[in-house]
Design a protein around this motif. Structure first.
Motif, mmCIF file in Angstrom:
data_model
loop_
_atom_site.group_PDB
_atom_site.id
_atom_site.type_symbol
_atom_site.label_atom_id
_atom_site.label_comp_id
_atom_site.label_asym_id
_atom_site.label_seq_id
_atom_site.Cartn_x
_atom_site.Cartn_y
_atom_site.Cartn_z
ATOM 1 N N ALA A 173 30.638 43.015 33.883
ATOM 2 C CA ALA A 173 30.806 44.445 33.723
ATOM 3 C C ALA A 173 31.084 45.014 35.156
ATOM 4 C CB ALA A 173 29.499 44.813 33.132
ATOM 5 N N THR A 174 30.671 44.143 36.164
ATOM 6 C CA THR A 174 31.268 44.734 37.660
ATOM 7 C C THR A 174 32.494 44.232 38.021
ATOM 8 O OG1 THR A 174 30.095 42.695 38.613
ATOM 9 C CG2 THR A 174 28.901 44.627 38.351
ATOM 10 N N GLY A 175 33.420 43.584 36.971
ATOM 11 C CA GLY A 175 34.730 43.330 37.402
ATOM 12 C C GLY A 175 35.056 41.890 37.715
ATOM 13 N N ARG A 176 33.888 41.096 37.918
ATOM 14 C CA ARG A 176 33.718 39.717 38.196
ATOM 15 C C ARG A 176 34.386 38.830 37.178
ATOM 16 N NH1 ARG A 176 32.492 40.948 43.813
ATOM 17 N NH2 ARG A 176 31.275 42.902 43.643
ATOM 18 N N ALA A 181 36.308 24.180 46.461
ATOM 19 C CA ALA A 181 37.010 23.848 45.321
ATOM 20 C C ALA A 181 37.765 25.076 44.670
ATOM 21 C CB ALA A 181 36.071 23.379 44.329
ATOM 22 N N ARG A 182 37.075 26.135 44.801
ATOM 23 C CA ARG A 182 37.529 27.539 44.206
ATOM 24 C C ARG A 182 37.405 28.946 45.062
ATOM 25 N NH1 ARG A 182 37.943 26.396 38.670
ATOM 26 N NH2 ARG A 182 39.196 28.272 38.695
ATOM 27 N N PRO A 183 38.149 28.410 46.212
ATOM 28 C CA PRO A 183 38.049 29.647 47.165
ATOM 29 C C PRO A 183 38.304 31.112 46.662
ATOM 30 C CG PRO A 183 40.055 28.460 47.646
ATOM 31 C CD PRO A 183 39.273 27.693 46.584
ATOM 32 N N GLU A 184 38.879 31.178 45.458
ATOM 33 C CA GLU A 184 39.195 32.476 45.109
ATOM 34 C C GLU A 184 38.070 33.179 44.172
ATOM 35 O OE1 GLU A 184 39.838 29.573 41.661
ATOM 36 O OE2 GLU A 184 40.217 29.543 43.765
ATOM 37 N N LEU A 185 36.720 32.254 44.075
ATOM 38 C CA LEU A 185 35.715 32.839 43.396
ATOM 39 C C LEU A 185 35.345 34.275 43.995
ATOM 40 C CD1 LEU A 185 32.501 32.350 44.521
ATOM 41 C CD2 LEU A 185 33.088 30.020 43.934
ATOM 42 N N ASP A 186 34.599 34.942 42.841
ATOM 43 C CA ASP A 186 34.389 36.310 43.224
ATOM 44 C C ASP A 186 32.784 36.514 42.850
ATOM 45 O OD1 ASP A 186 34.504 36.675 40.451
ATOM 46 O OD2 ASP A 186 36.209 38.253 40.564
ATOM 47 N N ALA A 187 32.253 35.573 42.509
ATOM 48 C CA ALA A 187 30.692 35.640 41.978
ATOM 49 C C ALA A 187 30.078 34.460 41.804
ATOM 50 C CB ALA A 187 30.544 36.328 40.698
ATOM 51 N N ILE A 188 29.077 34.413 42.241
ATOM 52 C CA ILE A 188 27.962 33.080 41.771
ATOM 53 C C ILE A 188 26.657 33.478 41.227
ATOM 54 C CG2 ILE A 188 27.026 31.192 43.006
ATOM 55 C CD1 ILE A 188 28.560 31.396 45.081
ATOM 56 N N PHE A 189 26.541 32.800 39.909
ATOM 57 C CA PHE A 189 25.497 32.847 39.108
ATOM 58 C C PHE A 189 24.383 31.589 39.602
ATOM 59 C CE2 PHE A 189 23.168 32.177 34.717
ATOM 60 C CZ PHE A 189 22.286 32.543 35.287
ATOM 61 N N CYS A 190 23.203 32.026 39.923
ATOM 62 C CA CYS A 190 22.443 30.796 40.487
ATOM 63 C C CYS A 190 21.252 30.696 39.452
ATOM 64 C CB CYS A 190 21.959 30.904 42.000
ATOM 65 S SG CYS A 190 23.237 30.972 43.333
ATOM 66 N N GLU A 228 21.018 45.042 45.610
ATOM 67 C CA GLU A 228 22.180 45.142 46.259
ATOM 68 C C GLU A 228 23.196 43.990 46.278
ATOM 69 O OE1 GLU A 228 19.360 45.872 47.038
ATOM 70 O OE2 GLU A 228 19.216 47.852 48.224
ATOM 71 N N SER A 229 22.747 42.736 45.794
ATOM 72 C CA SER A 229 23.689 41.674 45.785
ATOM 73 C C SER A 229 24.965 41.514 44.590
ATOM 74 C CB SER A 229 23.148 40.127 45.597
ATOM 75 O OG SER A 229 22.337 40.179 44.192
ATOM 76 N N THR A 230 24.697 42.815 43.666
ATOM 77 C CA THR A 230 25.826 43.011 42.770
ATOM 78 C C THR A 230 26.318 44.384 42.754
ATOM 79 O OG1 THR A 230 24.286 43.251 40.866
ATOM 80 C CG2 THR A 230 25.106 40.993 41.273
ATOM 81 N N ARG A 231 25.914 45.115 43.864
ATOM 82 C CA ARG A 231 26.330 46.555 43.953
ATOM 83 C C ARG A 231 27.802 46.869 43.693
ATOM 84 N NH1 ARG A 231 24.394 47.377 48.595
ATOM 85 N NH2 ARG A 231 26.433 47.575 49.498
ATOM 86 N N VAL A 232 28.235 47.792 42.960
ATOM 87 C CA VAL A 232 29.594 47.966 43.062
ATOM 88 C C VAL A 232 29.759 49.107 43.929
ATOM 89 C CG1 VAL A 232 31.442 48.858 41.637
ATOM 90 C CG2 VAL A 232 29.651 47.457 40.650
ATOM 91 N N ALA A 233 30.737 48.553 45.058
ATOM 92 C CA ALA A 233 31.075 49.577 46.030
ATOM 93 C C ALA A 233 31.759 50.833 45.459
ATOM 94 C CB ALA A 233 31.801 49.074 47.131
ATOM 95 N N LEU A 234 31.393 51.852 46.175
ATOM 96 C CA LEU A 234 31.793 53.314 45.810
ATOM 97 C C LEU A 234 33.129 53.423 46.584
ATOM 98 C CD1 LEU A 234 28.655 55.442 45.867
ATOM 99 C CD2 LEU A 234 29.910 54.487 43.605
ATOM 100 N N THR A 235 34.271 53.817 45.770
ATOM 101 C CA THR A 235 35.571 54.156 46.327
ATOM 102 C C THR A 235 35.794 55.530 46.566
ATOM 103 O OG1 THR A 235 36.446 54.002 44.188
ATOM 104 C CG2 THR A 235 36.364 52.119 45.490
#
Length: 343
Positions: free
Chosen positions: A182-185, A242-251, A336-343
């Motif tokens: 939902a945050t675009g990841r 392995a995946r330098p393009e990743l934009d999120a990590i779920f732990c 804050e670790s998934t906060r969507v930055a305001l533009t």
């Protein structure tokens, strides 16, 4: 005021009330408990004497006379208390409404200690037992022929007729992944605990389910390891190589996520601008101590304890729910670790 026994400060007894009212001890007891047939004048006289003497009935003795002790036992294998204490607090909230006291016993994952404590609790005439632990893996039942009902919380019995209450780890994995989507990841990696743990497998399966619903692919296979910060650091390094393009990590835990956050910072990556991060457990010392504070999945341990206690109360009252495993939904805690930055 002092009681008629002449010992100031000593609580008044039923004997004192009887003497003050001019009746026998048996009559005084029946009058205060609303039992037996007697003249209204006699009951009123006993009640007035009890109020005058500030008499406090012995609830344990009353319970024993009625076949009740108003106590339950809680047996845990979680010495650290990370899981058992929140479960116990939730259970006490439910039991407290019925004025039930809890005896807590720490078995330290030792079957011999556990059997000893179960026997001690039965000797104390507890009316039921809650068994809890620090993982949801199936465990041997403490017994199907016990004289009191038993409910399992944050662990589950191998006996299908037993009642077990555990968190919905699969649903928690779905929650975390849907939030990241939902945050675009869309390029989401997963670092979690040992594959032998049911919780790790279910959380990974929840990730896969949510990605499949969205038509997305995971950023590589789940990385199974330890429930530790060190593994989080290592796992994040493996993912990024392995995946330098990743934009999120779920732990799979907050400890793992806190370690992953360190590796991301060392790589010069901003959280969440470059890589969003989600943990699991909502263990506040970890989640709030991380930089930035972690968005995480809360297992609702207090609710697990409350549900288990309510099932136990129902069983004590003679209306036990059907045996089997019940899951309690998890909740997402946004930070804050998934906060969507305001533009």
């Amino acid at each position: 005021m002092s009681n008629p026994s002449g010992e100031p400060g000593k609580p008044a007894t039923i004997r004192d009330v009887a003497a003050a009212a001019g009746v026998s001890i048996g009559t005084a007891s029946k009058a205060l408990n609303g039992r037996g047939r007697m003249r209204d004048e006699t009951r009123t006289r006993v009640t007035a004497a009890a109020e005058l003497l500030d008499f406090r009935p012995n609830t344990l003795a009353q319970g024993l006379l009625a076949g009740r002790t108003h106590t339950v036992g809680l047996v845990t294998g979680d010495s650290f208390g990370r899981f058992s204490i929140p479960v116990m607090l939730g259970a006490e909230d439910a039991l407290g409404a019925g004025q039930i006291s809890v005896f807590m016993c720490d078995a330290r994952d030792d079957p011999i200690r556990e059997r000893h404590y179960v026997q001690r609790l039965l000797a104390r005439r507890v009316e039921g037992i809650i068994v809890t632990g620090r993982r949801t893996e199936s465990r041997q039942s403490i017994g199907t022929d016990l004289p009191v009902p038993v409910v399992y919380a944050m662990t589950q019995s191998t006996e299908p007729t037993d009642i077990s209450v555990i968190p919905d780890d699969f649903g928690g994995g779905v929650l975390a992944t849907r939030h990241l989507l939902a945050t675009g990841r869309t390029r989401i990696g997963h670092i979690t605990g040992p594959e032998r743990f049911q919780a790790a497998r279910l959380r990974a399966a929840g990730l896969s389910e949510a990605l499949g619903e969205a038509g997305a692919e995971p950023a590589g296979a789940p990385l199974f390891g330890d429930w530790s910060e060190e593994w989080g650091r290592q796992g994040a390094d493996i993912l990024l190589r392995a995946r330098p393009e990743l934009d999120a990590i779920f732990c799979g835990s907050d400890q793992i996520a806190r370690g992953a956050a360190e590796t991301l910072r060392e790589r010069g990556l901003l959280i969440p601008n470059d890589v969003a991060l989600v943990g699991f457990d909502n263990w506040e010392p970890m989640a709030l101590g991380s930089r930035p504070p972690l968005t995480t999945v809360d297992m609702n341990l207090g609710e697990i304890g409350r549900v288990a206690a309510e099932h136990l109360l129902d069983a004590i009252a003679g209306s036990p729910p059907p045996g089997g495993v019940q899951t309690v939904p998890c909740e997402l805690v946004l930070r804050e670790s998934t906060r969507v930055a305001l533009t």
